[in-house]
Design an enzyme around this catalytic site. Structure first.
Site, mmCIF file in Angstrom:
data_model
loop_
_atom_site.group_PDB
_atom_site.id
_atom_site.type_symbol
_atom_site.label_atom_id
_atom_site.label_comp_id
_atom_site.label_asym_id
_atom_site.label_seq_id
_atom_site.Cartn_x
_atom_site.Cartn_y
_atom_site.Cartn_z
ATOM 1 N N ARG A 1 14.032 30.186 -18.036
ATOM 2 C CA ARG A 1 15.039 29.211 -18.487
ATOM 3 C C ARG A 1 14.423 27.819 -18.595
ATOM 4 N NH1 ARG A 1 19.354 30.051 -14.075
ATOM 5 N NH2 ARG A 1 20.622 28.507 -15.151
ATOM 6 N N ARG B 1 23.823 33.807 -8.868
ATOM 7 C CA ARG B 1 23.948 34.156 -10.283
ATOM 8 C C ARG B 1 22.776 35.041 -10.682
ATOM 9 N NH1 ARG B 1 25.125 28.901 -13.965
ATOM 10 N NH2 ARG B 1 23.522 29.891 -15.215
HETATM 11 P P1 AMP Z 1 24.457 27.621 -18.031
HETATM 12 O O1 AMP Z 1 25.575 28.068 -17.156
HETATM 13 O O2 AMP Z 1 24.776 26.360 -18.777
HETATM 14 O O3 AMP Z 1 23.145 27.546 -17.293
HETATM 15 O O4 AMP Z 1 24.281 28.755 -19.162
HETATM 16 C C1 AMP Z 1 23.954 30.093 -18.813
HETATM 17 C C2 AMP Z 1 23.363 30.794 -20.018
HETATM 18 O O5 AMP Z 1 24.345 30.850 -21.074
HETATM 19 C C3 AMP Z 1 22.143 30.146 -20.652
HETATM 20 O O6 AMP Z 1 20.943 30.489 -19.996
HETATM 21 C C4 AMP Z 1 22.204 30.700 -22.075
HETATM 22 O O7 AMP Z 1 21.771 32.043 -22.128
HETATM 23 C C5 AMP Z 1 23.715 30.704 -22.348
HETATM 24 N N1 AMP Z 1 24.159 29.409 -22.933
HETATM 25 C C6 AMP Z 1 24.993 28.490 -22.375
HETATM 26 N N2 AMP Z 1 25.158 27.435 -23.190
HETATM 27 C C7 AMP Z 1 24.418 27.675 -24.294
HETATM 28 C C8 AMP Z 1 24.136 26.947 -25.489
HETATM 29 N N3 AMP Z 1 24.687 25.730 -25.712
HETATM 30 N N4 AMP Z 1 23.312 27.512 -26.397
HETATM 31 C C9 AMP Z 1 22.768 28.724 -26.205
HETATM 32 N N5 AMP Z 1 22.951 29.458 -25.095
HETATM 33 C C10 AMP Z 1 23.768 28.950 -24.140
#
Ligand code: AMP
Length: 221
Positions: free
Chosen positions: A172, A161
């Protein structure tokens, strides 16, 4: 007894993997805001165009946007009898909005998966994701071999990713500690909140998640 589940934890803690296992087992949808946003990026929608740069830098998409996504998604029929949220809420303000959206619905069980930062950096640097079906393949000996690997589920290409690069992962994690860890304080006093050690073999974590859900439902049901 019907219930709804939130899994939260730092990037790489295994919430996606555990949520997906449990969703299959229980026959309820796994709802990941990260997956929904990545799909929007891939299809090039307005939402995707707005979200891409934010996601690539490791920051959070605005509360307003993600709450809107969740409000619409939870209004769909398949979530009426239970759902698992993976990656939402990520801020206290999102958690407060979720409580409003869920008023009058089944018990909300909240599980935090905790894993030390250095283990997360190590896991994510080796994590590969299938471009075709989204399956997560952990612990490749060397993620730079990604192009020669294919997905055992669908035969699709496995890739790292774009936000799993070490510099983005560290950002992050910083964002997680600053904006998402306060959720512990937000949920801590609820009988349906449980914190689990995510730094164990996957199957042990799955057993612990199942047990935690049973305990939480028993306590509140
Ligand atoms: P994840 O796959 O859950 O790691 O999400 C990837 C990215 O999507 C994160 O680093 C954020 O930029 C965005 N993202 C996902 N879920 C949220 C959330 N609940 N609030 C804000 N940004 C989000």
């Amino acid at each position: 007894m019907a219930f709804n589940l939130v899994m939260f934890g730092p990037p790489g803690a295994g919430k996606g993997t555990q949520a997906s296992r449990l969703a299959v087992e229980l026959g309820i949808p796994q709802i990941s805001t990260g997956d929904i946003l990545r799909e929007a990026v891939q299809t090039g929608t307005e939402l995707g165009l707005q979200a891409k740069a934010i996601m690539d830098s490791g920051e959070l998409v605005s509360d307003q946007v993600v709450v809107g996504i969740i409000r619409e998604r939870l209004a769909e029929k398949d979530s009426a009898t239970g759902f698992i949220l993976d990656g939402f809420p990520r801020t206290v303000s999102q958690a407060a909005e979720l409580d409003v959206i869920l008023q009058g619905r089944d018990t909300l069980v909240v599980i935090e998966l905790s894993v030390p930062d250095e283990e997360l950096v190590n896991r994510l640097s080796k994590r590969l994701v299938c471009v075709g079906c989204g399956s997560i393949v952990g612990l490749q000996p060397d993620a730079s071999n990604a192009t020669s690997l294919t997905c055992s589920t669908c035969g699709g290409e496995l890739a790292q990713r774009s936000d799993d690069r070490e510099d983005v992962v560290r950002e992050r994690l910083r964002v997680y500690h600053q904006q998402t860890s306060p959720l512990v304080e937000f949920y801590r006093l609820r009988p349906s909140f449980l914190s689990l050690d995510g730094n164990q073999p996957l199957d042990l974590v799955t057993d612990a998640v199942r047990e935690a859900v049973d305990t939480a439902i028993g306590v509140t049901g």
